[in-house]
Design an enzyme around this catalytic site. Sequence first.
Site, PDB file in Angstrom:
ATOM      1  N   LYS A  29       0.773  -1.245  -0.053  1.00  0.00           N
ATOM      2  CA  LYS A  29      -0.091  -0.162  -0.057  1.00  0.00           C
ATOM      3  C   LYS A  29       0.900   1.214  -0.024  1.00  0.00           C
ATOM      4  O   LYS A  29       1.969   1.276   0.511  1.00  0.00           O
ATOM      5  CB  LYS A  29      -0.937   0.043   1.242  1.00  0.00           C
ATOM      6  N   PRO A  71       9.494  -4.653   0.435  1.00  0.00           N
ATOM      7  CA  PRO A  71      10.515  -4.376   1.405  1.00  0.00           C
ATOM      8  C   PRO A  71      10.085  -4.272   3.016  1.00  0.00           C
ATOM      9  O   PRO A  71       8.880  -3.979   3.178  1.00  0.00           O
ATOM     10  CB  PRO A  71      11.272  -3.247   1.119  1.00  0.00           C
ATOM     11  N   VAL A  72      10.733  -5.136   3.992  1.00  0.00           N
ATOM     12  CA  VAL A  72      10.337  -4.815   5.176  1.00  0.00           C
ATOM     13  C   VAL A  72      10.481  -3.539   5.958  1.00  0.00           C
ATOM     14  O   VAL A  72      11.457  -2.752   5.394  1.00  0.00           O
ATOM     15  CB  VAL A  72      10.713  -6.100   6.044  1.00  0.00           C
ATOM     16  N   GLY A 117       7.227   1.307   5.436  1.00  0.00           N
ATOM     17  CA  GLY A 117       6.123   2.064   5.343  1.00  0.00           C
ATOM     18  C   GLY A 117       4.803   1.895   4.460  1.00  0.00           C
ATOM     19  O   GLY A 117       4.235   2.686   3.836  1.00  0.00           O
ATOM     20  N   GLY A 176       3.829  -3.945   4.373  1.00  0.00           N
ATOM     21  CA  GLY A 176       4.101  -5.519   3.913  1.00  0.00           C
ATOM     22  C   GLY A 176       3.371  -6.568   4.823  1.00  0.00           C
ATOM     23  O   GLY A 176       2.785  -7.449   4.418  1.00  0.00           O
ATOM     24  N   GLY A 177       4.009  -6.497   6.164  1.00  0.00           N
ATOM     25  CA  GLY A 177       3.508  -7.309   7.107  1.00  0.00           C
ATOM     26  C   GLY A 177       2.024  -7.412   7.243  1.00  0.00           C
ATOM     27  O   GLY A 177       1.415  -8.536   7.397  1.00  0.00           O
ATOM     28  N   SER A 198      -0.115  -6.466   5.020  1.00  0.00           N
ATOM     29  CA  SER A 198      -0.797  -7.239   3.870  1.00  0.00           C
ATOM     30  C   SER A 198      -0.476  -8.685   3.822  1.00  0.00           C
ATOM     31  O   SER A 198      -1.515  -9.398   3.211  1.00  0.00           O
ATOM     32  CB  SER A 198      -0.353  -6.504   2.488  1.00  0.00           C
ATOM     33  N   ASP A 217      -3.007  -1.676  10.272  1.00  0.00           N
ATOM     34  CA  ASP A 217      -3.112  -1.452   8.708  1.00  0.00           C
ATOM     35  C   ASP A 217      -3.957  -2.785   8.234  1.00  0.00           C
ATOM     36  O   ASP A 217      -4.190  -2.773   7.188  1.00  0.00           O
ATOM     37  CB  ASP A 217      -1.717  -1.347   8.323  1.00  0.00           C
TER      38      ASP A 217
END
Length: 286
Positions: free
Chosen positions: A11, A96-97, A100, A103-104, A106, A138
Amino acid sequence: MAVFYEQAPAKLNLTLDVLGKRADGYHEMKMIMTSISLCDRLTLELEEGEGLSLRTNLGFLPLDERNLAAAAALALARETGAELGKLTIALEKQVPVCAGMAGGSSDAAAVLRCLNEALDLGLSGERLAEIGAGVGSDVPYCVLGGTALATGRGEEIAPLPPLPPCWVVLAKPGFPISTPELFARLDTQRVRCHPDTAGMVTALEAGDLRGVARRLFNVFEEVLPPRKRDRVKELKHLLLQHGALGASMSGTGPTVFGLFDEEEKAAQAHKALQDLCRDVFLCQSL
């Protein structure tokens, strides 16, 4: 054994505003987010037996409940009473971790969607989002995806018209940013500017990509430590030099992105940024 596949899109924050600290210790947020084609890929294997296992292509990621993908599966089982059996989650990270881009979160949302289908639970997207809120702020947005206004801690989601078709160039600088530190800085510093959230909604409703790009804004950019703020500005400037209609930082950073209406310009910017950052991506709006 049954095998299921799911994608977990990254996102971006088109706007990000922090309205103040709440009584519960969280901050009141107001932000417009959108999904992009850069995504992680998950494979879920279900078979008879017991136990949850996780494997990834990144050796430094935790393989237990500290990983939001595993936490989401366990939360779903707790909330619904669903029997997971023997569940293996294979997570191929592309996003990428600590970037911002959620990723986690999602990944967690993808697990919820996938298990809902695999176990034939019949849960609505709204119910999955409620379960996801207990995993991370998120996750509710990531369950629903698309373009949306998020308020509260980020868990209150109102769908918006999609971001007009465009190319997106992303660059993650090679330094970490502490989310708690940025919130603490916001609590002690006077923020001079805030995003035009209403104007962004109007631009999305009109399908006006240039109007969207003009209104990209993230309040966290103002409270970055000076060297990091300068680096973000440098990357934004480069994106704009190469034809981006607008550029901003996503989330609490450090990823910077630009929106392009021409693929050729986006490709040129992507190439130029590779000299400055290791993690650079060219993708599209969803």
